[in-house]
Each structure stands twice: as C-alpha cells, then as structure tokens.
Design an enzyme around this catalytic site. Structure first.
Site, short mmCIF file in Angstrom:
data_model
loop_
_atom_site.label_atom_id
_atom_site.label_comp_id
_atom_site.label_asym_id
_atom_site.label_seq_id
_atom_site.Cartn_x
_atom_site.Cartn_y
_atom_site.Cartn_z
CE LYS A 129 12.53 3.52 1.89
NZ LYS A 129 12.16 3.36 0.47
CG ASP A 149 10.03 0.47 1.64
OD1 ASP A 149 10.35 0.93 0.55
OD2 ASP A 149 10.62 -0.50 2.15
N1 GLU Z 1 9.03 3.01 -0.79
C1 GLU Z 1 8.97 3.32 -2.18
C2 GLU Z 1 10.36 3.43 -2.75
O1 GLU Z 1 11.23 2.69 -2.34
C3 GLU Z 1 8.08 4.53 -2.48
C4 GLU Z 1 8.41 5.78 -1.73
C5 GLU Z 1 7.38 6.88 -1.89
O2 GLU Z 1 6.36 6.69 -2.53
O3 GLU Z 1 7.64 7.96 -1.35
O4 GLU Z 1 10.65 4.18 -3.64
#
Ligand code: GLU
Length: 450
Positions: A125, A165
């Site tokens: 992340k 996100d």
């Molecule tokens: N931000 C999204 C999550 O919390 C998607 C992440 C992604 O597609 O890599 O899972």
C-alpha cells in the site's frame, strides 16, 4: 502467555503510536488464535513476527510547484508488506490523514485480502498526505509526476503494482502512468485502474462497489434472504459508494443515503444515481449540490452531526454499506443500526467499523461481511487487469463481471467453510482472517526464512 498474545504485546510496545495498525493487527490476530493453537509450526517459523514487519518500507519527499509558483512538499510512502503470494499489490491513497500508521494498517489488511481473492498477489500500500481537494488539474498532474519520479524505481509489473484508493482515481493513475513510462521507457502493466483505451480493464471502476453488493447477496442467500425491495444505507460518495448504489438498484434494492467529508444526504425516494454521478464524477462538487437540485433529499452538514456521528447510520435500513473510510462506524452507530432492524453489513471501505462495532456485529449474528472479504472485488479485478495485460488481451464487460461475481461468491464460501471448521459458521471475521492467513503462512513456510 500464548504466542498470539505475545506478538500483540511486542507490537504494542514497539509501535505504541500506530493506533490504526494495532487495531487491524488485534482484529486479525485475535481471530487467528484457534488456528495458531492447533499448529505449532507457525510459532516455530516465526510467522506472526515476520508478518508484522514489512519486507520493505519506502518513505520519500514529494516536491512540487503550485499554481502561484510556490514550492510545496508532501510525504510519500510505499510499503511493500508481503510478497509470499505474488508481486506486492495494493492502492495509493492521497489524503491529508495519510501517515505511516495509516499505510501500514492498509498494507497489512491487503495481505490477507489479496490472499482471499485466490489470485497471485502479495500485499502492499502507498500514498501521500497530499490533499487533491481544491487543487487545479495542473497541480494534480505535477504532484502525480513528482510522486512517480521517485516511486518508478521501486515498482514493476512483476515486482509491485500500485492502483487507486481514496483520492486516486483514473485521472491520477493516468498521470502517474505517463510519468512512469517516460522515466522507464516501458509500457508495462505497472499500475491498475488504467484508462480503458490503454490497458485498463472493464469493470475495474465498478468492481469494489459491485463486489461488496455481491458479497452481501451471497451472505443473505445463505439465509434464504435477498436485497430485493430492501432499504439500504450507503456512506461515502466515491467510486465504492457510487457503484454500490448502482448494483443495489440492479438487484431491486433502494439505497437512500450517501455522504462526503462535509455532510450526508437522505433521499427517501432513493438516491438519484445519475445526479450523484454528475456531481461527484464530473463536477467534483459537495453533496450539498445534490440536495439543492433534488427536493426530496435532506442534507445534514457534519457540523450538525450529534456527537460527530455520521447520520447515515441513524436511518432505519435492512442493509448497511459503509463505503467511506476507516472507523466511520462506531459502537453507538452499530447499536442504532441493530435497534432499527439492520440485518446485513457489508464493508466497502477498509476497516470502516471500530473494533467495538465489529465485535457487536459478530455477536449479534447478523450477516456481517468484513472489509478484507467484502471489498476484495476491487483488487481482484486489478488482478484480472494484470492477467489481461500479461496476455495482451481484452475481456468484455460481461466476462470480467462474471469472474468478479464468481470470485466474491468464492470468498464468501471459503470464509464460511473456514468459520464452520471452528464451530462458528456465522463469524466471517474469523473465517476470512483464518482463510486468508493460512495461504500466506503456508507459502512463507514453503519459501523458507526470507
Ligand atoms: N485500494 C483498493 C483496496 O483497498 C484496491 C487496490 C488495488 O486495486 O490494487 O483494495
């Protein structure tokens, strides 16, 4: 003292200020206890101690020039948490609340979420405390380019694949991709959530919201219930909330609320989806504009929330879809929802319920879909985007949507089966955590001490 408790206490002593990370860790580790007790190999291989330490954490300066010509600086992060199951995968969040603690909790959740999708993705992340609100197009572009000027050296389609996100949507992914390509001289599937004409996947934009509703549908079906004709409360008004509302309508339900950082709307006639999309996706305005244009809607600003509690949760509903942000639903909100007869909660946001609210929902035995299971549709579809990029193919909307539905139903079945093994069929927090953990832990053991 048991193994799980010991590692929790060590983390509390080591990271006393990382409140979100400790909250996520406790929720996960508490429910792993019965699994850990059965398998001494986890302790022997120091699986928990290794799991809580990211494989790599990158913190970097993001300098940029605003429209007045002033130099500005933000903090950037990418936490590459765990690659046991595949390349690091997870979104980037641009929001003033972002700090190392927030990115760490999100990255930690992402490890198990990605494991549940059944696709080969590790957990990561990233993000920045940059606030896209009130910034011009040019400022957003310059910020994204500067952010990528550092990040590009750490990522790659088989290494680390970021996505969106909160605060990062198609526009930001586009600017970051452009800068990545310029610096690396490569057109790789290095980000997901790309534009549809240059490598993006159909359904990616809709996937988290659709997936959260598919998950609710699966939980309800298992009890002979459905969403048809039911009043639903949704919080948030970003991608997740908008496509949750769209799918709820498709299944014959009636979503009546939405919220943003300034307030919430209650529209007893049902949210006007076209108007909501126009205001949020095109005009990028506050929800107050919705209430000005749609007379059946009641707008309550945050300043009028009693005890600061989001009024979305005070509206009686059959199902609730917290789709805004972490800890947006507390114990008092959970009590009010239950008192009003709520039968189902499906988490579209990451960790939207406080630990106390989560425990109450689990104890009440309503259908409760924890985030790492219920909102896994977003990252799962990112995995499908990676598969299309790698094979140079493009799948139709129907094809991707069918795969998403299958994945969400699979996650529900897997979490439920796992919970059943421990005699707690209704407890999907336990089921999802153990099911996600087992795969990661097994891979870590098989790959040796690395
Ligand atoms: N931000 C999204 C999550 O919390 C998607 C992440 C992604 O597609 O890599 O899972």
């Amino acid at each position: 003292m048991g193994y799980v408790q010991r590692v929790i206490e060590e983390c509390e002593a080591k990271f006393p200020h990382q409140v979100y990370f400790l909250q996520a860790l406790k929720e996960i580790f508490e429910s792993l206890k019965p699994e850990i007790d059965r398998n001494p190999s986890y302790e022997k291989n120091a699986i928990l101690e290794r799991l809580v330490v990211p494989e790599r954490s990158i913190a970097f300066r993001v300098p940029w020039i605003d429209d007045e010509g002033r130099a500005r600086v933000n903090q950037g992060y990418r936490i590459e948490f765990n690659s046991a199951l595949g390349p690091y995968k997870g979104g980037l969040r641009f929001h003033p609340s972002v700090n190392e603690d927030v990115i760490k909790f999100l990255g930690f959740e992402q490890i198990l979420k990605n494991s549940l999708t059944t696709l080969n993705m590790g957990g990561g992340k990233g993000g920045s405390d940059f606030d896209p609100k009130g910034k011009s197009e040019n400022e957003i572009m310059r910020f994204c380019q500067s952010f990528m000027s550092e990040l590009y050296r750490h990522i790659g389609d088989r290494t680390d694949v970021p996505a969106g996100d909160i605060g990062v949507g198609g526009r930001e992914v586009g600017y970051m991709f452009g800068q990545y390509k310029r610096l690396s001289n490569r057109f790789d599937g290095v980000l997901t959530g790309k534009g549809l004409k240059w490598g993006g996947s159909l359904v990616r934009k809709e996937a988290t919201g659709y997936g959260s509703v598919y998950f609710a549908q699966a939980m309800l079906e298992a009890r002979g219930e459905s969403l048809e004709g039911k009043i639903c409360c949704v919080s948030g008004s970003g991608n997740v909330a908008i496509y949750t509302i769209e799918k709820l309508y498709a299944l014959g339900a009636k979503p009546v609320t939405a919220s943003d950082s300034r307030g919430m709307i209650y529209d007893a006639e049902g949210i006007d989806l076209a108007l909501l999309k126009e205001i949020k996706e095109n005009r990028r305005e506050s929800l107050q504009a919705y209430a000005q244009e749609k007379k059946s809607a009641i707008y309550t600003p945050v300043s009028e929330y009693p005890q600061g509690r989001n009024q979305v949760w005070s509206i009686p509903c059959f199902a609730a879809f917290p789709s805004a942000t972490q800890n947006e639903l507390n114990l008092a909100d959970a009590q009010e929802l239950l008192k009003n007869g709520c039968q189902c909660v499906s988490e579209g946001a990451n960790m939207p319920c406080t630990l106390e609210a989560t425990n109450l929902f689990v104890d009440s035995k309503i259908c409760y879909g924890p985030a790492k299971a219920a909102n896994a549709g977003g990252v799962a579809t990112s995995g499908l985007e990676m598969a299309q990029n790698a094979s140079m193919s493009i799948w139709s909307f129907e094809e991707v949507d069918a795969k998403l539905l299958k994945i969400m139903r699979g996650i529900f079945a897997h979490a439920q089966e796992t919970a059943k093994e421990f005699g707690q069929e209704q407890n999907l927090v336990l089921g999802a955590n153990i099911a996600g953990f087992r795969k990661v832990a097994m891979a870590m053991i098989e790959q040796g001490v690395v």
